[in-house]
Design a protein around this motif. Sequence first.
Motif, PDB file in Angstrom:
ATOM      1  N   LEU A  20       0.812  -1.165   0.054  1.00  0.00           N
ATOM      2  CA  LEU A  20      -0.069  -0.041  -0.007  1.00  0.00           C
ATOM      3  C   LEU A  20       0.788   1.324   0.045  1.00  0.00           C
ATOM      4  O   LEU A  20       0.306   2.191   0.039  1.00  0.00           O
ATOM      5  N   GLU A  21       2.284   1.154  -0.280  1.00  0.00           N
ATOM      6  CA  GLU A  21       2.916   2.325   0.034  1.00  0.00           C
ATOM      7  C   GLU A  21       2.806   3.165  -1.221  1.00  0.00           C
ATOM      8  O   GLU A  21       3.332   4.380  -0.924  1.00  0.00           O
ATOM      9  N   ALA A  60      -8.291   2.133   6.006  1.00  0.00           N
ATOM     10  CA  ALA A  60      -8.001   3.437   5.287  1.00  0.00           C
ATOM     11  C   ALA A  60      -7.574   4.537   6.126  1.00  0.00           C
ATOM     12  O   ALA A  60      -6.126   4.965   5.956  1.00  0.00           O
ATOM     13  N   TYR A  61      -8.191   4.617   7.139  1.00  0.00           N
ATOM     14  CA  TYR A  61      -7.922   5.927   8.093  1.00  0.00           C
ATOM     15  C   TYR A  61      -8.450   5.508   9.474  1.00  0.00           C
ATOM     16  O   TYR A  61      -9.373   4.687   9.565  1.00  0.00           O
ATOM     17  N   ALA A  86       0.341   6.128   7.501  1.00  0.00           N
ATOM     18  CA  ALA A  86       1.242   6.895   8.184  1.00  0.00           C
ATOM     19  C   ALA A  86       2.343   6.188   9.339  1.00  0.00           C
ATOM     20  O   ALA A  86       1.595   5.393   9.945  1.00  0.00           O
ATOM     21  N   THR A  87       3.668   6.265   9.433  1.00  0.00           N
ATOM     22  CA  THR A  87       4.314   5.480   9.930  1.00  0.00           C
ATOM     23  C   THR A  87       4.235   5.862  11.663  1.00  0.00           C
ATOM     24  O   THR A  87       3.744   7.099  11.783  1.00  0.00           O
ATOM     25  N   HIS A  88       4.815   5.105  12.579  1.00  0.00           N
ATOM     26  CA  HIS A  88       4.421   5.285  13.766  1.00  0.00           C
ATOM     27  C   HIS A  88       5.471   6.615  14.112  1.00  0.00           C
ATOM     28  O   HIS A  88       4.917   7.653  14.748  1.00  0.00           O
ATOM     29  N   LEU A  89       6.564   6.885  13.327  1.00  0.00           N
ATOM     30  CA  LEU A  89       7.484   7.946  13.678  1.00  0.00           C
ATOM     31  C   LEU A  89       6.671   9.181  13.251  1.00  0.00           C
ATOM     32  O   LEU A  89       6.808  10.487  13.741  1.00  0.00           O
ATOM     33  N   GLU A  90       5.795   8.985  12.000  1.00  0.00           N
ATOM     34  CA  GLU A  90       5.228  10.183  11.399  1.00  0.00           C
ATOM     35  C   GLU A  90       4.227  10.872  12.372  1.00  0.00           C
ATOM     36  O   GLU A  90       3.726  11.787  12.585  1.00  0.00           O
ATOM     37  N   VAL A  91       3.581   9.585  12.915  1.00  0.00           N
ATOM     38  CA  VAL A  91       2.256  10.082  13.951  1.00  0.00           C
ATOM     39  C   VAL A  91       3.027  10.902  15.116  1.00  0.00           C
ATOM     40  O   VAL A  91       2.370  11.526  15.372  1.00  0.00           O
ATOM     41  N   ALA A  92       4.069   9.926  15.497  1.00  0.00           N
ATOM     42  CA  ALA A  92       4.762  10.590  16.902  1.00  0.00           C
ATOM     43  C   ALA A  92       5.311  11.959  16.654  1.00  0.00           C
ATOM     44  O   ALA A  92       5.184  12.771  17.829  1.00  0.00           O
ATOM     45  N   THR A  93       5.611  12.384  15.403  1.00  0.00           N
ATOM     46  CA  THR A  93       6.306  13.618  15.393  1.00  0.00           C
ATOM     47  C   THR A  93       5.332  14.675  14.680  1.00  0.00           C
ATOM     48  O   THR A  93       5.606  15.819  14.655  1.00  0.00           O
ATOM     49  N   SER A  94       4.155  14.399  14.458  1.00  0.00           N
ATOM     50  CA  SER A  94       3.306  15.245  13.541  1.00  0.00           C
ATOM     51  C   SER A  94       2.913  16.402  14.581  1.00  0.00           C
ATOM     52  O   SER A  94       2.339  16.059  15.568  1.00  0.00           O
ATOM     53  N   LEU A 148      -3.284   7.606   1.772  1.00  0.00           N
ATOM     54  CA  LEU A 148      -3.117   6.729   2.912  1.00  0.00           C
ATOM     55  C   LEU A 148      -2.093   7.125   3.781  1.00  0.00           C
ATOM     56  O   LEU A 148      -2.106   6.625   5.058  1.00  0.00           O
ATOM     57  N   ALA A 149      -1.171   7.853   3.458  1.00  0.00           N
ATOM     58  CA  ALA A 149      -0.076   8.180   4.134  1.00  0.00           C
ATOM     59  C   ALA A 149      -0.264   9.575   5.053  1.00  0.00           C
ATOM     60  O   ALA A 149       0.578  10.170   5.845  1.00  0.00           O
ATOM     61  N   ARG A 150      -1.523   9.924   4.489  1.00  0.00           N
ATOM     62  CA  ARG A 150      -1.714  11.709   5.017  1.00  0.00           C
ATOM     63  C   ARG A 150      -2.260  11.752   6.380  1.00  0.00           C
ATOM     64  O   ARG A 150      -2.981  10.813   7.089  1.00  0.00           O
TER      65      ARG A 150
END
Lengths: 284, 156, 770
Positions: free
Chosen positions: A52-53, A166-167, A74-82, A58-60
Amino acid sequence: MEDFEYLKPTTTAEAVNMLAQHSGEARAIAGGQSLIPMLRARLVGPAYLIGLEAIPDLARIQAVDGSLRIGAMATHLEVATSALVRQRASILAEAEGLVGSPAVRNLGTLGGNLCHNEVGADPPPPLLALGATAVIAGPGGDRKLPLEQFFTGFLETALAEDEILAYVDIPAQPPGLASAYVKYRLRAVDRSIVGVAVALAIEGGVCREAKVALGGVGPVPFRSRGAEAVLSGNHPDERTIEQAAGAAMAEARPMSDAHASADYRRKMVAVFTRRALKHALGMG
Amino acid sequence: MATRQQVQLNVNGEVYDLEVPPKRLLLDVLRDDLGLTGARRGCEDGFCGACTVLLDGKAVHSCSVLAVRAAGHQVLTIEGLAQNGKLHPIQEAFIQHGAIQCGYCTPGMILAARALLDVNPHPMEQDVRWGLTGNLCRCTGYVKIVEAVLAAASGQ
Amino acid sequence: MPEYKVIGRPALRVDAAEKATGKAVYTQDVKLPGLLYAKVLRSPYPHARILRVDTSVAERMPGVKAVLTIRDVPQHRTGLMLQDHYIFAKDKVRHVGDEIAAVAAVDEETAQKAVEAIEVDYEELPSVFDVEEAMREGAPVIHEDLPSYDMGPGHQYPHTMKGGTNICGLYKLRKGDVDKGFQGADYVFEDTFKVHTFYHGYIEPHACTASYDPTSGKVTVWTSTQRPFMARAYLSKTFNLPMTKVRVVGTRVGGGFGGKTRPRHERFPVALSMKTGRPVNMVMTRDEDIAAYCSPAAVVKLKMGVKADGAIVALAMDMIWDTGGYGESIHYSRGPIEALPGPYDIPNVKIDSYAVYTNKMPAYSYRGRIMPQPTFAVESALDIISERLGLDPVEVRMKNLFQEGSINAAGQALHSVGARDCLQKVAQAIGWGRAPGPNRGISVVSYHKYPPTQASSAVVRLNEDGTVQLICGAPEIGQGTQTALSMICAEELGVPLEDVSMPIYDTDHTPFEAGAIGDRITTCAGNAIRIAAADARAQALAIAANMLKVNKEDLTVEDGRILVRDAPEMWTTLPRVCAAAHTRLGGPIVGRGSYLGNDSMLEMDAETGQMGGVSRSWKYGAQAAEVEVDPQTGEVKVLKVVCAQDVGKAINPLIIEGQMDGAVLMGLGLSLWEETAFDEGKVANPNFMDYRLPTAMEGVSLEHIIVEHASPDGPFGAKGAGEQSTVPTAAVMANAIYNAVGVRIKDLPLTAEKVLSALGQQRAQSAGRI
């Protein structure tokens, strides 16, 4: 590892079509941090892997109609740092920062984590405490499901074979929200023995609404309705907190594993529910 | 079935056009196809970190990444860290501070440290420890590794 | 104090750069043309008769080149310590994981699928997993042919086994009269301590490539081992090959910690390569590795009698060691003479130590060699006793510790005893005597250890340009051997460290060296190298004397120059001497050195354990820690560790600090988090998710104290340093937890769950008292 074809759809609809077309033989792959070890161990052996990459949507991570929408990829890192997540769902950002190790957070995704539904995963308790909804894409379009109903059993979810997560939508939180996520584990990198997320709407010193969610202490993450009932409408003092902790412990249905016995886990529910509540309320 | 798939990998700045089965792991491509054996097989469970490489600058366990997934991204392995024969300051710090014993975790550890310092150039000790949790070491107790990373960060 | 030019300094490791750049070659990196890959079929049952093995389907699978069972290989028993196993299980399996067949195929997956296609019919037999149960009469007998087994090449000591039982090793130690001792004691303490099973946790799993050349009949083996010459001895015996036909070639080794001391899996690629005539590689997966290698679990029953002033007057101990299904750790039963009752001068001692088969995986050596388990018992007991007598536990230790001239319980007179020095320094550094605050505890523990004395030899070759080839079979497994030994060589020769090159071993080219076990390399190989270097130096001086027309007794070597004492204008250089040796004077310089030491275990009295002593390099240590216990969770947080080692002479203090760092975290790991868990003999947690090796977040910074009481026997006084600091850590933790919250745990590991449960019992008891 068994052989498979690797398919790379660029839209969610295309991904869903592929799953439907190869129904029973296909599996979606997100960051692969759980699935690849399972493939290696031949616990699963799909003929098609649907990566799905390449689906940007789906990454937004975005604000949509007052709620916060986090794409499953969204990666764990992206969520953690958003910044958006930190602002609107700080306990989710904290929990995402505690998932596994940096390498896992760099590739592993929120959606992948939820879909594996492993006992002791970090993101579910805060999401449940924040009242999140799963948005599931399937052949008939999107359906929405309260996240609590998404987790159906040990390592199982409500996803049908031709559906993908999806989200995750997180509604706007009330003003004056007191929240916390605390995690108890043996090593820094381990899944939780118990993870407790609390979100309390405090008005004039009284808890108008309480959500208390637990991970690691049952086949699925869940909300402790007992603890919530104790807290709701009450002044959250030491006594109330103690009662809520006891109520949460009574609801836990933990299992024994290599990290802790069921009995120890149950005891830890009370300890960490208490700590989470006190932390949220600034009581040390 | 066992179809093969065209994959273009950019590793240490060089482009490789490969044909691999989709199930092939990035680790196996690096070690067996490209001869970059600095990435090591340790647990193949995505845990020990001996196979750590950087994917677009971020540390990943190459045993838990399909080669097809790495296509089109920049891969950096330990072999690509030194520039023109000059060791990277983190490599130099590991040598100077006695942070290397058996050496099996070392390439992964150095790359994880590099990714960490790229994001946080002036970490505290706890930041370094937290940033290295994806890399197990059994020899050093991490003591001199942490010292080396802190020293590299402060330019010592 | 002699002034050293090379040793005693924190020289950087000679192998660091190749490891930092990823260029170091480990066994898995050895690629040969035509390479096949091996996988092994392992028993799913802990104890079963093998009724039928059918390999026909596997043999027909495409890509499969060979399938072997006991039918296809030499059918005699083998073993490095005790010759109690066959190449493949014959007639019956004795533990989950016991090897039944092996496959060589074009890739690992094909080999694995072929392994799964082998059909085996079993008849399950009664199993026994608990080591005390296994000792009892009527327990299932795991090896019916005991005691007819021969000892292996790695264990040539007098040894007792008991036929018709599971007891495959028994050693005794007797000194004085313990009954009288207990009668004369003011207080007698008696209890049982248990030490669990744990895993070595090297990051490089076991791996081996074997290449058999049918023309010459010679097999070449690359393997991740701590003992290349023992691997050669084992393979030579197992496959009936003379040692000239077995060549073990060195690579880098990604950690060992005792888990790579016994050849085990090498026999499969060797057998498969001999069958196929092609090179065969076998790499253990991590789950295989965790389910195949572990430490011996132990039960220690201890009875200690003391006077009111804390003087220990009698000690009786039973040690029971769980060797698992095969006896590769029978040497642990030598506990009475190796561990003794700790570093204490005790007039009356009686120790019996048993190695006992169970239907668990075979146990192997583990960092600390026989010491951590009894140390946990003795050092816990000393704290318990001190409290009951109202004495200071540090003073009690100080009172009883060995000192110069003490005679240990096996009859050896001790010299260069750094025990008190270590204890004093550690107690001071941790701030012994202060109140550490609520839920915090401090403890201080003493211990000793010795480096086993086994044979080493070395050759020192001086090149035409004066540089030095140090040829020695001591493997570098990460502990710094190559650097430390090169330093010893350079010091003795009087050349700078960078002039010495020590290639990785190759049993065809390097002289015998017994291997990296028990801290012995620095002392044994170090001595052999020092002798070889001195020999080379003497030869060089003889040639120089000839060149300078002086007596060689008047010459000295300094910084690569050979000077005439009292005539500084007359000198030459080592390169000139070496050049001359190769062209006109004397011939190339080759120094040789052999070392055996005075291992009198061979002359031990079997009934009393009395002998002259296992080593003249006994070393001492002390360790202290401060912990904080969370009374609600039982979680133990380690706040500080202080670590003192009497290393005799620190050859390289930087490397020794690194050994302390790793040893302490290993000790903390096995004390607090790690446990190989079994379910009916099957390992229940064979992965790093569930086998909890400490990460950097669990690591602690520690204070290193290097103490030097020079050994009369070690090279420059060195006693070795690698394993030592793992020995006391479990006791340090157990005592510190007690000091913090008043709960005493006598069975390891000290998990949060166990601490909390003990706290619960403590609360219930104190509530009961009110």
